[in-house]
Each structure stands twice: as C-alpha cells, then as structure tokens.
Design a protein around this motif. Sequence first.
Motif, PDB file in Angstrom:
ATOM      1  N   GLU A   1      -0.196  -1.422   4.000  1.00 20.43           N
ATOM      2  CA  GLU A   1       0.684  -2.516   3.563  1.00 20.43           C
ATOM      3  C   GLU A   1       0.333  -2.974   2.154  1.00 20.43           C
ATOM      4  O   GLU A   1       1.203  -3.208   1.323  1.00 20.43           O
ATOM      5  N   TYR A   8      -1.180  -1.138  -0.002  1.00 25.89           N
ATOM      6  CA  TYR A   8      -0.872  -0.015  -0.898  1.00 25.89           C
ATOM      7  C   TYR A   8       0.588  -0.089  -1.363  1.00 25.89           C
ATOM      8  O   TYR A   8       0.871   0.062  -2.566  1.00 25.89           O
ATOM      9  N   PHE A   9       1.485  -0.361  -0.464  1.00 21.05           N
ATOM     10  CA  PHE A   9       2.909  -0.422  -0.834  1.00 21.05           C
ATOM     11  C   PHE A   9       3.239  -1.671  -1.664  1.00 21.05           C
ATOM     12  O   PHE A   9       4.268  -1.725  -2.323  1.00 21.05           O
ATOM     13  N   GLU A  10       2.332  -2.648  -1.625  1.00 17.76           N
ATOM     14  CA  GLU A  10       2.500  -3.833  -2.484  1.00 17.76           C
ATOM     15  C   GLU A  10       1.751  -3.661  -3.811  1.00 17.76           C
ATOM     16  O   GLU A  10       1.700  -4.585  -4.614  1.00 17.76           O
ATOM     17  N   GLU A  28      -7.627   3.255  -2.114  1.00 15.33           N
ATOM     18  CA  GLU A  28      -6.641   4.336  -2.101  1.00 15.33           C
ATOM     19  C   GLU A  28      -7.312   5.670  -1.761  1.00 15.33           C
ATOM     20  O   GLU A  28      -6.715   6.519  -1.096  1.00 15.33           O
ATOM     21  N   ARG A  38      -6.468   8.275   1.325  1.00 16.35           N
ATOM     22  CA  ARG A  38      -6.276   9.734   1.191  1.00 16.35           C
ATOM     23  C   ARG A  38      -7.198  10.485   2.163  1.00 16.35           C
ATOM     24  O   ARG A  38      -6.798  11.479   2.771  1.00 16.35           O
ATOM     25  N   ALA A  67       1.947   8.621  10.645  1.00 20.09           N
ATOM     26  CA  ALA A  67       2.145  10.058  10.373  1.00 20.09           C
ATOM     27  C   ALA A  67       3.240  10.312   9.331  1.00 20.09           C
ATOM     28  O   ALA A  67       3.187  11.316   8.610  1.00 20.09           O
ATOM     29  N   VAL A  68       4.171   9.393   9.258  1.00 21.82           N
ATOM     30  CA  VAL A  68       5.278   9.543   8.306  1.00 21.82           C
ATOM     31  C   VAL A  68       4.793   9.614   6.855  1.00 21.82           C
ATOM     32  O   VAL A  68       5.428  10.253   6.004  1.00 21.82           O
ATOM     33  N   TYR A  69       3.658   9.015   6.588  1.00 19.07           N
ATOM     34  CA  TYR A  69       3.152   8.978   5.197  1.00 19.07           C
ATOM     35  C   TYR A  69       2.199  10.140   4.875  1.00 19.07           C
ATOM     36  O   TYR A  69       1.739  10.260   3.750  1.00 19.07           O
ATOM     37  N   GLN A  87       2.589  13.320   4.526  1.00 17.52           N
ATOM     38  CA  GLN A  87       3.074  14.252   3.495  1.00 17.52           C
ATOM     39  C   GLN A  87       2.812  13.711   2.074  1.00 17.52           C
ATOM     40  O   GLN A  87       2.359  14.427   1.192  1.00 17.52           O
ATOM     41  N   MET A  88       3.088  12.422   1.917  1.00 16.24           N
ATOM     42  CA  MET A  88       2.940  11.811   0.597  1.00 16.24           C
ATOM     43  C   MET A  88       1.468  11.810   0.142  1.00 16.24           C
ATOM     44  O   MET A  88       1.146  12.260  -0.959  1.00 16.24           O
ATOM     45  N   ALA A 131       0.182  15.299  -0.535  1.00 12.20           N
ATOM     46  CA  ALA A 131       0.720  15.844  -1.797  1.00 12.20           C
ATOM     47  C   ALA A 131      -0.049  15.278  -2.994  1.00 12.20           C
ATOM     48  O   ALA A 131      -0.408  16.017  -3.911  1.00 12.20           O
ATOM     49  N   PHE A 132      -0.301  13.976  -2.953  1.00 14.53           N
ATOM     50  CA  PHE A 132      -1.059  13.358  -4.043  1.00 14.53           C
ATOM     51  C   PHE A 132      -2.483  13.935  -4.116  1.00 14.53           C
ATOM     52  O   PHE A 132      -2.990  14.228  -5.202  1.00 14.53           O
TER      53      PHE A 132
END
Lengths: 180, 166
Positions: free
Chosen positions: A14, A16-18, A26, A30, A43-45, A47-48, A51-52
């Motif tokens: 939360e 992180y998205f703010e 961070e 990861r 789990a939805v995040y 991939q993101m 990738a980073f």
Amino acid sequence: METIDRKRAGDLLERYFEAQTTLQEEQLLREYFSGANIAPEHAVYTQMFCAFAEEREMLNLTTRNFSAEDKFTINSNSKKFHFRWMSIAVAAALAIFAFLMMPERGDSLKLIIDGVNVKNRELALSKADIHMEQLNSMLGRFRDGSTKQIDNMNKMGDALSSFKSFNKILTQTTVSDRLE
Amino acid sequence: MTSQEFNILVGKLRPRLIHFANGFVKGGAATAEDMVQEAVIKLWRSNELQEIRNPEALTVQILKNVCLDYIKLKKNNMEALNPNFRVYTENDPSVALESKDEMCNINGYLAQLPEDQMLAIRLRDIMGYEMEEIAHILGTTEGNVRTLLSRARQRLREKLMSKWKQ
C-alpha cells in the motif's frame, strides 16, 4: 536476506503504491515476490516486481565490470593528483624552512670594506671617511697636475704665434707674385 | 575532472546509459546511442563538469540530459523520436488484438504512461535512485516525484488488476 510476512507485505504494498516506501523497503518487496511464499491476494503484482528485478539484474551485469575497474582508476588518478601537489607543497615548505633557519641570512646587509665584514656602523662610517679623504687627495693631485699641463700648453701656443704671423706674410707674398 | 578521466568514465558508463535510454526509445539502439552521445557532449560543454568528482554523479548528470532531451523531444515531435509508438485504446478491437502480446509485459504498460511518469518509475524501480536524485534528474521537486511515481504505480496496478480478472 530478510523475509517479510503476509501482513507486512500488504502494508508495504500500500505504501509502495503511494510512493512512500524507502529503497530498502522496495528491496524487501522484490525479495518477497521472488520467493515462493506469496499470498494469493498479492500474486497479481508478481509479474511487475519480477520484471523490475530482472531489469535491475541486467543493468547490474552491465555495470559490474565498471564498478570493479573504474573505482580503482579514479582512485589511482586522484592519488597521482594528490602526490603531484604534495611534492610541490613539500618543496615549498623546505624552501621556507631553509630561509627561516639560515643563520647568516643577514649577509646581504653587511658592509664589506677592504675584504673585511664590518658590522659596526660607526666603524663603517669612519672607514668610509678615510677612503673619501684618500679619494679627495687623489683628485686634488690630478687637478694640480692638469693645471700645470694646461699652462704649458698655453706657453707653447704663445711661442707658436710668431710662426703664425710669419706664415701669413709668406702667403700674402706668394699671392702677389702670382698676380704679377 | 580532466578530459582523460572523463573519456575513461564515459566509456565505461556508456553501456549502462544506453541500456537505460533503450528502455524508452523504440527507434532502436542507434537512437538510444545518439541520445546518450548528445547528453555526453552537452555535459562536456557545460560548466557543471568542474563539480563532478565521482562516476555516480557523472551518470546522474548524463541521465539528466538524456531525460530532459527525451521529454522535450517527445513534446515537440513524438513520432520522429518514437516512430513505432502507438497509443492503444481499448475501444479499438483490432488494435487491442494486435497489441495483445506487447501488453502482456510490463514494458508495454510503461510505454503507455506519460513520459515523466515513465521516467520516474524507471529511475526509481529499475535504476534505484533516491527521490532527491530523481528530482534533480527530472528538474522538479521531491514532492512532485512522489506524485509522479504514485500515479505511475497506480496505473500499473489498474492494468495488472484488469488483466488478472480476464
């Protein structure tokens, strides 16, 4: 490697998205998403974050050689730079030290008369007076001698004047003969 | 910094810088190289070079030039800089189908972000810079960087959520 639990991961996400997380937090996220214990709602995040992490790894591979070699290059350059300036500084310090510590540094102020160093002011003045008197007497002798010579020259000139009148008469006679 | 030190450093930093530029320039590696070269030349001619003492500061300065040039160029002439770039709309089914593969990766999502948001997220999540450094690179305030990052991450979240639900 520090692992974070489900609740902590949720809180960090939360934030992180703010855009309120630190770089360390961070990194924790990861690591959490690269592990096997990912909560189903997170789990939805995956991939993101993966990738980073992958991009970061590629970037680090590109720069790994640089970090090892160039920090050395830069450090050695800066050492050379400091050494160069240090040598100049040492030379300057030595010169100043030598100037300050030289016991005979007042030599340039000494008066040397007849090859003898004279430090006493009165003695120097008296010696200078003696030498000046000697110089005066020498000049006086020269002056006397020179006046006698001038007198002799004058006498010689007077003696020659009769020859001049005789020469004049001879010249006039020669001209009148030619006219006739 | 002497010209010799500058050349050595830039030579070593170049792959990293090109990698970064290549992430948002789709005209090919040549364009990314041109951008980096332009940024290096600009830095060499500037007065800021005297203040640079370490490789990290040099990287930041070159990145700053790359990013600012990118933003400026994209505002002036987006097509010339990025000829393959297209803004995909969900209302166009043929375009959506065509771009399906590209949209599957994060880089596809990043490409759709406004340029300042995309740069902010790349500088933070990939390059790993502090907020203060990003603000310096993008020529803005730290608060504005947080706003840009927050918006970019929220957009990515929405994209991921919508894909997850499909």
